[in-house]
Design a protein around this motif. Structure first.
Motif, PDB file in Angstrom:
ATOM      1  N   UNK A 264      40.584  81.121  36.378  1.00 10.25           N
ATOM      2  CA  UNK A 264      41.317  81.822  37.429  1.00 10.25           C
ATOM      3  C   UNK A 264      40.461  81.921  38.691  1.00 10.25           C
ATOM      4  N   UNK A 265      39.214  82.296  38.485  1.00  6.78           N
ATOM      5  CA  UNK A 265      38.297  82.446  39.644  1.00  6.78           C
ATOM      6  C   UNK A 265      38.149  81.119  40.400  1.00  6.78           C
ATOM      7  N   UNK A 266      38.145  79.998  39.652  1.00  6.82           N
ATOM      8  CA  UNK A 266      37.922  78.682  40.278  1.00  6.82           C
ATOM      9  C   UNK A 266      39.197  77.830  40.238  1.00  6.82           C
ATOM     10  N   UNK A 267      40.339  78.498  40.330  1.00  7.55           N
ATOM     11  CA  UNK A 267      41.618  77.769  40.239  1.00  7.55           C
ATOM     12  C   UNK A 267      41.799  76.794  41.405  1.00  7.55           C
ATOM     13  N   UNK A 268      41.142  77.069  42.523  1.00 10.87           N
ATOM     14  CA  UNK A 268      41.266  76.192  43.706  1.00 10.87           C
ATOM     15  C   UNK A 268      40.383  74.951  43.608  1.00 10.87           C
ATOM     16  N   UNK A 269      39.544  74.919  42.585  1.00 12.34           N
ATOM     17  CA  UNK A 269      38.583  73.818  42.432  1.00 12.34           C
ATOM     18  C   UNK A 269      39.207  72.750  41.536  1.00 12.34           C
TER      19      UNK A 269
END
Ligand SMILES: CC(C)(COP(=O)(O)OP(=O)(O)OC[C@H]1O[C@@H](n2cnc3c(N)ncnc32)[C@H](O)[C@@H]1OP(=O)(O)O)[C@@H](O)C(=O)NCCC(=O)NCCS
Length: 143
Positions: free
Chosen positions: A96-101
Motif C-alpha cells: 500500500x505504501x509503495x502502490x505508486x511504484x
C-alpha cells in the motif's frame, strides 16, 4: 488471534527486540552482527512492525527510491504467530505504501511455503513468467 495485533510504521526498533525476533526464525546472518542489524533497520526506507501486547512478533522492511522500485529485504514473523495473517498484514502495508511504484522485487529461497506466501500476495516467480524472459542476477557473499 485473541489479543489485539498492532501494525505500525516505525523509524527504529529496540536492539533487544530485533535480536529476539530475528533469532526466533534463526536468521543467524543478522543476529551474529547486532550492530549491522541495527544499521540495516535504521537505513531502511520503510520498516513496519507487528506487536501483540507490546511484544514484537513480526517485521517487514524494504528499500525504495519512492518512484520506480521497492525492494523487500526482510519479512519475518515469530514461529508461534505464523499462519495467522500477520505476514500478509505486514506485506500488504508495504504494498500500500509503495502502490505508486511499478516494480516490487524480492529474492527468496526455494521453499514452497515462501513461494505460496508471496504468490498469495500477487508476486510472480520470474521462473513462471512467460510474457517476457526475465532473469535475476545477484552477487551474494559466499555464493
Ligand atoms: C514467510 C512468513 C513471513 C509468512 O508469514 P505468516 O504470517 O505466517 O503468513 P500468513 O499467515 O499471512 O500467510 C498467508 C498465506 O501465505 C501462504 N503461506 C504462509 N505460510 C505458509 C506455509 N508454511 N505453508 C504453505 N503456505 C503458506 C498461505 O497461502 C497463507 O494463507 P492461508 O494461511 O490462508 O493458507 C513466515 O512464515 C516467516 O516469518 N517465515 C520465516 C522467515 C522467512 O522465511 N521469511 C521470508 C524470507 S524470503
Amino acid at each position: 488471534m485473541n489479543e489485539a495485533l498492532e501494525i505500525r510504521d516505525v523509524d527504529s526498533v529496540a536492539g533487544s527486540d530485533l535480536l529476539d525476533l530475528y533469532a526466533s526464525v534463526e536468521w543467524g546472518a543478522y543476529t551474529k552482527d547486532p550492530k549491522a542489524l541495527a544499521t540495516a533497520i535504521a537505513n531502511s526506507t520503510y520498516v513496519v512492525e507487528a506487536r501483540v501486547a507490546g511484544v514484537l512478533i513480526g517485521l517487514a522492511r524494504g528499500l525504495s527510491d519512492d518512484a520506480s522500485v521497492f525492494y523487500l529485504q526482510d519479512i519475518l514473523v515469530r514461529p508461534e504467530w505464523q499462519r495467522q495473517g500477520v505476514g500478509t498484514a505486514l506485506l500488504q502495508r508495504c504494498l500500500k505504501r509503495f502502490s505508486h511504484v511499478r516494480q516490487k522485487v524480492l529474492l527468496t529461497d526455494d521453499l514452497p511455503a515462501q513461494h505460496e506466501f508471496y504468490e498469495s500476495l500477487g508476486f510472480r516467480n520470474t521462473r513462471h513468467i512467460t510474457e517476457v524472459e526475465l532473469h535475476a542476477f545477484v552477487q551474494i557473499e559466499g555464493l
